[in-house]
Design an enzyme around this catalytic site. Structure first.
Site, PDB file in Angstrom:
ATOM      1  N   LYS A  35       1.750   4.351   0.073  1.00 57.52           N
ATOM      2  CA  LYS A  35       1.556   5.676  -0.533  1.00 57.52           C
ATOM      3  C   LYS A  35       0.191   5.853  -1.188  1.00 57.52           C
ATOM      4  O   LYS A  35      -0.358   6.946  -1.182  1.00 57.52           O
ATOM      5  CB  LYS A  35       2.664   5.948  -1.549  1.00 57.52           C
ATOM      6  N   ARG A 127      12.930   4.503 -15.259  1.00 60.82           N
ATOM      7  CA  ARG A 127      12.606   5.435 -14.189  1.00 60.82           C
ATOM      8  C   ARG A 127      13.894   5.571 -13.393  1.00 60.82           C
ATOM      9  O   ARG A 127      14.946   5.746 -13.986  1.00 60.82           O
ATOM     10  CB  ARG A 127      11.395   4.970 -13.364  1.00 60.82           C
TER      11      ARG A 127
HETATM   12  C1  PLP Z   1       5.053   2.690  -5.532  1.00 64.68           C
HETATM   13  C2  PLP Z   1       6.286   1.875  -5.472  1.00 64.68           C
HETATM   14  C3  PLP Z   1       6.201   0.500  -5.224  1.00 64.68           C
HETATM   15  C4  PLP Z   1       4.897  -0.232  -5.061  1.00 64.68           C
HETATM   16  O1  PLP Z   1       4.264  -0.446  -6.296  1.00 64.68           O
HETATM   17  P1  PLP Z   1       2.889  -1.272  -6.410  1.00 64.68           P
HETATM   18  O2  PLP Z   1       2.698  -1.456  -7.859  1.00 64.68           O
HETATM   19  O3  PLP Z   1       1.837  -0.442  -5.770  1.00 64.68           O
HETATM   20  O4  PLP Z   1       3.099  -2.561  -5.698  1.00 64.68           O
HETATM   21  C5  PLP Z   1       7.392  -0.212  -5.146  1.00 64.68           C
HETATM   22  N1  PLP Z   1       8.583   0.402  -5.327  1.00 64.68           N
HETATM   23  C6  PLP Z   1       8.702   1.715  -5.564  1.00 64.68           C
HETATM   24  C7  PLP Z   1      10.049   2.301  -5.753  1.00 64.68           C
HETATM   25  C8  PLP Z   1       7.557   2.501  -5.654  1.00 64.68           C
HETATM   26  O5  PLP Z   1       7.666   3.804  -5.900  1.00 64.68           O
END
Ligand code: PLP
Length: 341
Positions: A35, A127
């Site tokens: 993302k 969250r």
């Molecule tokens: C963005 C996201 C990740 C990845 O996080 P990083 O810190 O970039 O490794 C993993 N799990 C969820 C649910 C996310 O939204």
């Protein structure tokens, strides 16, 4: 065209291999999270070359456009209004709402598909996720649905509450896994978090991690440390100088609000060498970019003001924070340059 976001595919592959190889022996699979760079196909391919097992993104638009044979994972709990798209373009969804699960089941049955669910548990970060202390009775409801399968469970930490993953909260996730399996549901995945879980030496009971930042920027995110032998500049920014002048460091006249409604403060250092670069808040969070030389003084929508010795037309390079990369990747005004040599 500048500004441009440059990505070095060799470095992305290298960073991916470091993570994948570290966990392969421990039977921990890796979801490559795309993302932060809007799932640019070439970068996704470099992650695949590096050995990731799944493609994961928070936006269904990104999963839709990515070409891959790997399973596609939707990271953000689906909106009810996007369930149709989700069923079409995702194989696995992270999810916490029974109503949405039922809707997915209905849509999946229309397409004769089966969607795999990773039930998210909130272990305290506040969250998304089912609260870790609550009853697991809803599992029985999901078991009756024909077109969804409970594939695993997961948690997300260090996102809203800043809660660190540790033996205690990840241990509780494994206890939840055992309780669900006692209900006769076999779980393939216990997903123990994101780049903030990489600092842990022990991940007992965890068999999956979802990794974005550590691959893109070479950093674990519990302490923000660079991972051994990883590159922190797989992505970098280049912006162009459009004005060079010696000017006062303190504005002349009565100070009111700046372009964003804040009253700015200044330190008077006398006359300083300055440059204006053609990039601004519309493209990037200027507090998250780190120039190879000079110092950032501030930014407005389209202008970055720097102190230092520059020439007109200079291209200045910057390393990036996660937030800066996210916005640069998203801005249509920023050229994306793929390097592969
Ligand atoms: C963005 C996201 C990740 C990845 O996080 P990083 O810190 O970039 O490794 C993993 N799990 C969820 C649910 C996310 O939204």
């Amino acid at each position: 065209m500048y500004p441009r976001l440059v990505v070095d595919l060799k470095k992305i592959k290298h960073n991916t291999e470091i993570i994948v190889n570290k966990y392969r022996d421990k039977n921990i699979s890796i979801m490559g999270v795309t993302k932060v760079f809007c799932a640019i196909q070439e970068v996704v391919d470099a992650m695949i070359d590096g050995g990731i097992d799944f493609i994961a993104d928070s936006r269904i638009q990104n999963l839709k456009k990515v070409k891959t044979n790997l399973p596609k994972v939707l990271l953000r709990c689906p909106m009810l209004s996007e369930v149709e798209e989700v069923v079409k373009y995702a194989d696995i969804v992270l999810i916490s709402e029974l109503v949405t699960i039922k809707r997915i089941n209905t849509e999946a049955s229309k397409l004769n598909k089966n969607i795999k669910l990773i039930l998210m548990f909130d272990m305290g970060d506040l969250r998304e996720g089912l609260w870790f202390e609550n009853s697991l009775d809803f599992i029985d409801d999901i078991k009756t649905l024909s077109n969804v399968t409970i594939y695993g469970i997961g948690t997300n930490l260090t996102c809203y509450g800043g809660i660190m993953p540790n033996e205690e909260n990840l241990g509780k996730l494994v206890v939840i896994k055992d309780a669900i399996e006692e209900k006769g549901v076999k779980l393939d995945i216990v997903s123990g978090g994101n780049s903030s879980s990489l600092y842990l030496d022990e991940l007992s009971g965890i068999n999956n991690l979802r990794i974005g930042e550590a691959i893109a920027l070479g950093r674990e995110t519990a302490y923000g440390n660079i991972i051994d032998s990883a590159y922190e500049d797989a992505f970098y920014l280049e912006a162009e100088v459009v004005e060079v002048a010696n000017k006062p460091s303190y504005p002349v006249g009565q100070i009111g609000m700046d372009a964003f409604g804040n009253v700015p403060t200044f330190i008077d250092k006398g006359i300083i060498p300055r440059a204006i670069l053609a990039i601004g808040k519309q493209d990037v969070d200027e507090t998250g970019i780190y120039p190879e030389k000079g110092q950032i003084l501030g930014a407005s929508s389209d202008h970055l003001i720097m102190e230092g010795e520059f020439k007109l037309g200079d291209i200045v390079k910057f390393n990036l924070s996660y937030g800066a990369l996210l916005r640069l990747a998203t801005s249509e005004y920023v050229t994306k340059e793929i390097e592969n040599d």
